[in-house]
Motif scaffolding. Sequence first.
Motif, short mmCIF file in Angstrom:
data_model
loop_
_atom_site.label_atom_id
_atom_site.label_comp_id
_atom_site.label_asym_id
_atom_site.label_seq_id
_atom_site.Cartn_x
_atom_site.Cartn_y
_atom_site.Cartn_z
N VAL A 144 51.23 61.22 54.16
CA VAL A 144 52.52 61.34 53.48
C VAL A 144 53.19 59.97 53.38
N THR A 145 54.04 59.81 52.38
CA THR A 145 54.84 58.60 52.24
C THR A 145 56.17 58.78 52.96
N ASP A 146 56.81 57.68 53.28
CA ASP A 146 58.09 57.72 53.99
C ASP A 146 59.13 58.47 53.18
N SER A 201 63.34 63.94 51.43
CA SER A 201 62.07 64.23 50.74
C SER A 201 60.98 63.25 51.17
N TRP A 202 59.86 63.78 51.58
CA TRP A 202 58.63 63.04 51.79
C TRP A 202 57.64 63.50 50.73
N VAL A 203 56.59 62.73 50.50
CA VAL A 203 55.69 63.03 49.39
C VAL A 203 54.23 62.89 49.82
N VAL A 204 53.41 63.84 49.39
CA VAL A 204 51.95 63.73 49.45
C VAL A 204 51.49 63.42 48.03
N VAL A 207 52.06 55.30 41.44
CA VAL A 207 51.02 56.10 42.10
C VAL A 207 50.18 55.26 43.06
N ALA A 208 49.71 54.11 42.61
CA ALA A 208 48.83 53.29 43.45
C ALA A 208 49.51 52.91 44.76
N LYS A 210 48.49 54.16 48.63
CA LYS A 210 48.25 53.20 49.70
C LYS A 210 49.13 53.50 50.91
N ALA A 211 50.40 53.83 50.66
CA ALA A 211 51.32 54.14 51.75
C ALA A 211 50.93 55.42 52.48
N ALA A 212 50.44 56.40 51.73
CA ALA A 212 50.06 57.68 52.35
C ALA A 212 48.80 57.55 53.20
N GLY A 213 47.84 56.73 52.76
CA GLY A 213 46.62 56.53 53.53
C GLY A 213 45.82 57.80 53.76
#
Length: 223
Positions: free
Chosen positions: A28-30, A40-43, A155-156, A160-163
């Motif tokens: 997930v992103t911060d 809100s967090w995002v996958v 998106v890119a 990268k942040a989600a890993g």
Amino acid sequence: MRVDHVILGARTIEPLRELLWERYGFGVTDGSPNPDGTASWVVPFDTPEVQYLELLVTDDERKLTESGFGQLFLDRTADGPAFLNWAVLTEDIESTALLVEQVTGVDPDLIHGESVRVDGGRVPWAEAAFELSWCSRVLPFFLAYGGTETRAARVAGDLKAAGHRVCPVSFKQVVTGPAQQQEWVRRWPGLAGLPVSVDPAAGPGIAAVHIDTAEGETVVRLP
């Protein structure tokens, strides 16, 4: 129309982050706070169409208790992670909102806004039928965006942040229980052409989400 995102909720991010990582390999992103008292967090998915799972968690519980939306959020997440809602992208939000009003006889609350990211990117958006969808738990609400290139350019960095250990690519199917408002289902804008199926044994709400990943199809379910 197509599925834009599916919303999952919990009181805190930890149970959702752990579940999605351990069971499905999704990172997930911060998160960032919302005016309604959630964050809100995002996958993010690996697609220029910008599909994702949105993870809503509590940011300001006092503020949540002051609105009908917030009280429902707290109620529906009281026992742990839950599917909350889903959104569909439409190219003509005004016409879609009018159709919703014709189907329901209720004002679809068409609103316009703009999201501003930390990197300065701005994306205008419009939303319709959120409250109707939120109360239904089965029927989707509608979104339209300007600045589609700006959205796609994110998106890119989000990936990268989600890993991700396993990278989600696209929504394949949303499985719901039967809608309580059956008279609306047959005429809900775009619903017949969306990848949605109904499990008669499920309760009102989303029961599962089928997602194509880099390693094949996976089915996200919650405990």
